[in-house]
Design a protein around this motif. Structure first.
Motif, PDB file in Angstrom:
ATOM      1  N   LEU B 105      -6.499  11.183 -20.130  1.00  0.00           N
ATOM      2  CA  LEU B 105      -5.501  10.398 -20.858  1.00  0.00           C
ATOM      3  C   LEU B 105      -4.096  10.912 -20.548  1.00  0.00           C
ATOM      4  O   LEU B 105      -3.184  10.131 -20.258  1.00  0.00           O
ATOM      5  CB  LEU B 105      -5.769  10.465 -22.364  1.00  0.00           C
ATOM      6  N   LEU B 106      -3.917  12.237 -20.575  1.00  0.00           N
ATOM      7  CA  LEU B 106      -2.592  12.823 -20.362  1.00  0.00           C
ATOM      8  C   LEU B 106      -2.114  12.592 -18.931  1.00  0.00           C
ATOM      9  O   LEU B 106      -1.016  12.058 -18.711  1.00  0.00           O
ATOM     10  CB  LEU B 106      -2.623  14.320 -20.680  1.00  0.00           C
ATOM     11  N   LEU B 107      -2.969  12.966 -17.962  1.00  0.00           N
ATOM     12  CA  LEU B 107      -2.564  12.828 -16.558  1.00  0.00           C
ATOM     13  C   LEU B 107      -2.372  11.351 -16.205  1.00  0.00           C
ATOM     14  O   LEU B 107      -1.394  10.970 -15.545  1.00  0.00           O
ATOM     15  CB  LEU B 107      -3.630  13.476 -15.665  1.00  0.00           C
ATOM     16  N   GLY B 108      -3.304  10.515 -16.645  1.00  0.00           N
ATOM     17  CA  GLY B 108      -3.177   9.081 -16.396  1.00  0.00           C
ATOM     18  C   GLY B 108      -1.915   8.526 -17.027  1.00  0.00           C
ATOM     19  O   GLY B 108      -1.198   7.726 -16.424  1.00  0.00           O
ATOM     20  N   GLY B 109      -1.631   8.986 -18.258  1.00  0.00           N
ATOM     21  CA  GLY B 109      -0.421   8.527 -18.946  1.00  0.00           C
ATOM     22  C   GLY B 109       0.834   8.885 -18.169  1.00  0.00           C
ATOM     23  O   GLY B 109       1.774   8.080 -18.088  1.00  0.00           O
ATOM     24  N   ILE B 110       0.870  10.077 -17.585  1.00  0.00           N
ATOM     25  CA  ILE B 110       2.043  10.487 -16.802  1.00  0.00           C
ATOM     26  C   ILE B 110       2.234   9.551 -15.602  1.00  0.00           C
ATOM     27  O   ILE B 110       3.336   9.058 -15.348  1.00  0.00           O
ATOM     28  CB  ILE B 110       1.904  11.959 -16.345  1.00  0.00           C
ATOM     29  N   PHE B 111       1.154   9.283 -14.882  1.00  0.00           N
ATOM     30  CA  PHE B 111       1.245   8.353 -13.748  1.00  0.00           C
ATOM     31  C   PHE B 111       1.686   6.959 -14.209  1.00  0.00           C
ATOM     32  O   PHE B 111       2.502   6.300 -13.563  1.00  0.00           O
ATOM     33  CB  PHE B 111      -0.100   8.248 -13.015  1.00  0.00           C
ATOM     34  N   VAL B 112       1.129   6.507 -15.336  1.00  0.00           N
ATOM     35  CA  VAL B 112       1.503   5.193 -15.878  1.00  0.00           C
ATOM     36  C   VAL B 112       2.997   5.174 -16.194  1.00  0.00           C
ATOM     37  O   VAL B 112       3.718   4.227 -15.855  1.00  0.00           O
ATOM     38  CB  VAL B 112       0.673   4.858 -17.139  1.00  0.00           C
ATOM     39  N   GLY B 113       3.479   6.256 -16.836  1.00  0.00           N
ATOM     40  CA  GLY B 113       4.895   6.323 -17.214  1.00  0.00           C
ATOM     41  C   GLY B 113       5.817   6.294 -16.006  1.00  0.00           C
ATOM     42  O   GLY B 113       6.850   5.619 -16.020  1.00  0.00           O
ATOM     43  N   ILE B 114       5.445   7.024 -14.953  1.00  0.00           N
ATOM     44  CA  ILE B 114       6.263   7.030 -13.741  1.00  0.00           C
ATOM     45  C   ILE B 114       6.196   5.664 -13.055  1.00  0.00           C
ATOM     46  O   ILE B 114       7.208   5.055 -12.727  1.00  0.00           O
ATOM     47  CB  ILE B 114       5.779   8.124 -12.754  1.00  0.00           C
ATOM     48  N   GLY B 115       4.970   5.185 -12.876  1.00  0.00           N
ATOM     49  CA  GLY B 115       4.758   3.982 -12.079  1.00  0.00           C
ATOM     50  C   GLY B 115       5.361   2.729 -12.687  1.00  0.00           C
ATOM     51  O   GLY B 115       5.977   1.917 -11.989  1.00  0.00           O
ATOM     52  N   THR B 116       5.214   2.582 -14.000  1.00  0.00           N
ATOM     53  CA  THR B 116       5.708   1.357 -14.613  1.00  0.00           C
ATOM     54  C   THR B 116       7.222   1.273 -14.515  1.00  0.00           C
ATOM     55  O   THR B 116       7.798   0.195 -14.375  1.00  0.00           O
ATOM     56  CB  THR B 116       5.250   1.238 -16.077  1.00  0.00           C
ATOM     57  N   ARG B 117       7.885   2.424 -14.542  1.00  0.00           N
ATOM     58  CA  ARG B 117       9.353   2.404 -14.481  1.00  0.00           C
ATOM     59  C   ARG B 117       9.856   2.184 -13.056  1.00  0.00           C
ATOM     60  O   ARG B 117      10.880   1.552 -12.853  1.00  0.00           O
ATOM     61  CB  ARG B 117       9.928   3.685 -15.088  1.00  0.00           C
ATOM     62  N   ILE B 118       9.127   2.703 -12.067  1.00  0.00           N
ATOM     63  CA  ILE B 118       9.523   2.425 -10.681  1.00  0.00           C
ATOM     64  C   ILE B 118       9.197   0.971 -10.349  1.00  0.00           C
ATOM     65  O   ILE B 118       9.976   0.272  -9.714  1.00  0.00           O
ATOM     66  CB  ILE B 118       8.776   3.367  -9.701  1.00  0.00           C
ATOM     67  N   GLY B 119       8.052   0.519 -10.839  1.00  0.00           N
ATOM     68  CA  GLY B 119       7.548  -0.799 -10.439  1.00  0.00           C
ATOM     69  C   GLY B 119       8.047  -1.952 -11.281  1.00  0.00           C
ATOM     70  O   GLY B 119       7.597  -3.075 -11.113  1.00  0.00           O
ATOM     71  N   LYS B 120       8.966  -1.687 -12.222  1.00  0.00           N
ATOM     72  CA  LYS B 120       9.630  -2.736 -13.008  1.00  0.00           C
ATOM     73  C   LYS B 120       8.711  -3.507 -13.943  1.00  0.00           C
ATOM     74  O   LYS B 120       8.976  -4.650 -14.286  1.00  0.00           O
ATOM     75  CB  LYS B 120      10.330  -3.768 -12.100  1.00  0.00           C
ATOM     76  N   GLY B 121       7.618  -2.893 -14.352  1.00  0.00           N
ATOM     77  CA  GLY B 121       6.793  -3.615 -15.309  1.00  0.00           C
ATOM     78  C   GLY B 121       5.390  -3.054 -15.404  1.00  0.00           C
ATOM     79  O   GLY B 121       4.981  -2.228 -14.600  1.00  0.00           O
ATOM     80  N   CYS B 122       4.675  -3.521 -16.423  1.00  0.00           N
ATOM     81  CA  CYS B 122       3.316  -3.036 -16.635  1.00  0.00           C
ATOM     82  C   CYS B 122       2.381  -4.222 -16.775  1.00  0.00           C
ATOM     83  O   CYS B 122       2.685  -5.334 -16.362  1.00  0.00           O
ATOM     84  CB  CYS B 122       3.262  -2.138 -17.869  1.00  0.00           C
ATOM     85  N   THR B 123       1.242  -3.988 -17.386  1.00  0.00           N
ATOM     86  CA  THR B 123       0.249  -5.048 -17.527  1.00  0.00           C
ATOM     87  C   THR B 123       0.737  -6.184 -18.427  1.00  0.00           C
ATOM     88  O   THR B 123       0.294  -7.311 -18.263  1.00  0.00           O
ATOM     89  CB  THR B 123      -1.044  -4.447 -18.096  1.00  0.00           C
ATOM     90  N   SER B 124       1.633  -5.892 -19.374  1.00  0.00           N
ATOM     91  CA  SER B 124       2.138  -6.999 -20.194  1.00  0.00           C
ATOM     92  C   SER B 124       3.345  -7.679 -19.545  1.00  0.00           C
ATOM     93  O   SER B 124       3.407  -8.904 -19.491  1.00  0.00           O
ATOM     94  CB  SER B 124       2.479  -6.524 -21.614  1.00  0.00           C
ATOM     95  N   GLY B 125       4.300  -6.881 -19.039  1.00  0.00           N
ATOM     96  CA  GLY B 125       5.476  -7.475 -18.409  1.00  0.00           C
ATOM     97  C   GLY B 125       5.128  -8.231 -17.143  1.00  0.00           C
ATOM     98  O   GLY B 125       5.438  -9.412 -16.996  1.00  0.00           O
TER      99      GLY B 125
END
Lengths: 158, 163
Positions: B105-125
């Motif tokens: 959860l922690l490591l995945g969360g870190i990747f999610v946090g980095i990636g969503t901000r570089i990639g301009k969005g997540c699963t909802s956006g």
């Protein structure tokens, strides 16, 4: 930039609508079981393809809203802003960032919205993931302020 | 007749928990985003909350550009938590806790946090609002994260990490 973020002159129903919209959104994430990392991991391991119905079911509703709403109102009733679809400039970052996001999603089975919803269904261990997301977003912000002072991309309502 | 049985068997294999919970839940997710859009013209997404909330504790320009929207993003997130809690009380009958290991959860969360901000969005956006907008950028983003997520989850499972 949208004026919706301004503090002054906000419509009194602005915050209530955001709250109700969030409530419906979060209820949907709970009902669809997306707040459970195990269910997302089952999808990614090809054991249950139900997640496709969540994403595309949701996209079908927003897609309908993008078509219908601008025909009902000239401007948004609570902000006065004009309606636009969610279109963002494409560059390499979309693929790089999406790829990194996917590694984290595949590792943890959780994404930001589902993470908040997971807290709502009583899943306290998800605070590990939410904490990680803040660490990642902070690290990315620090790194980007160092590398690209000229990065003046307009703030987006993502 | 045989074809019908095969179809049913295939559906059971692809959707062992049926599709109604997913389809109904997805409709609610879209409805929540659509309600906000109809009233405010805002395309709601969940991940900008991370940066906008960081603006409460950091003056960095990367975060402070969200100062104007940080209060409603906080309210949106509170709404998501409360809405899921309503589901938990009404349908789930109490709290539910994951068995996924904290390090994932922690490591995945870190990747999610980095990636969503570089990639301009997540699963909802990207996934819900962007695909609903038929945005080519969002469709590319969705394909990118689906691909690496599937590979990552399959590799982790193959390495014997459960769950």
């Amino acid at each position: 930039m949208s004026t919706a973020g301004g503090n002054e002159g906000r419509h009194p129903l602005f915050m209530p609508l955001i709250l109700v919209g969030g409530l419906i959104f979060g209820f949907g994430l709970g009902y669809s079981h997306m707040a459970r990392p195990e269910v997302v991991l089952d999808f990614l391991q090809f054991e249950d393809f139900g997640l496709l119905f969540v994403m595309f079911g949701g996209a079908a509703v927003t897609g309908l809203a993008y078509v219908v709403v601008p025909r009902l109102f000239d401007r948004a009733p609570l902000t006065g802003d004009s309606f636009g679809r969610r279109l963002k400039h494409f560059d390499r970052n979309v693929l790089v960032g999406g790829g990194i996001f996917g590694v984290g999603w595949g590792l943890s089975g959780i994404c930001p919205g589902a993470g908040y919803a997971s807290l709502g269904v009583g899943n306290l261990p998800i605070l590990w993931a939410i904490g990680g997301m803040f660490i990642g977003a902070y690290a990315q912000g620090v790194w980007r302020s160092h590398t690209a002072q000229s990065d003046s991309a307009p703030a987006s309502a993502d | 007749m045989v074809a019908d049985l095969l179809t049913i068997q295939l559906l059971t294999e692809l959707f062992p928990n049926g599709i109604s919970r997913y389809a109904i839940g997805g409709l609610f997710v879209g409805l929540g985003a659509a309600a906000i859009y109809a009233g405010t013209a805002i395309n709601a997404g969940a991940s900008t909350f991370l940066e906008s909330t960081l603006s409460y504790v950091s003056d960095r320009s990367r975060f402070s550009r969200y100062v104007r929207s940080r209060d409603w993003r906080l309210v949106f997130t509170l709404g998501i938590i409360l809405g899921a809690a309503v589901y938990a009380v009404v349908f789930q009958g109490g709290a539910w806790t994951t068995d996924v290991a904290p390090w994932r959860l922690l490591l995945g969360g870190i990747f999610v946090g980095i990636g969503t901000r570089i990639g301009k969005g997540c699963t909802s956006g990207h996934g819900v609002c962007g695909v609903g907008s038929a945005s080519k950028t969002s469709i590319a983003g969705v394909l990118a994260f689906l691909l690496t997520a599937i590979i990552t989850a399959q590799v982790v499972a193959a390495l014997g990490v459960t769950p």
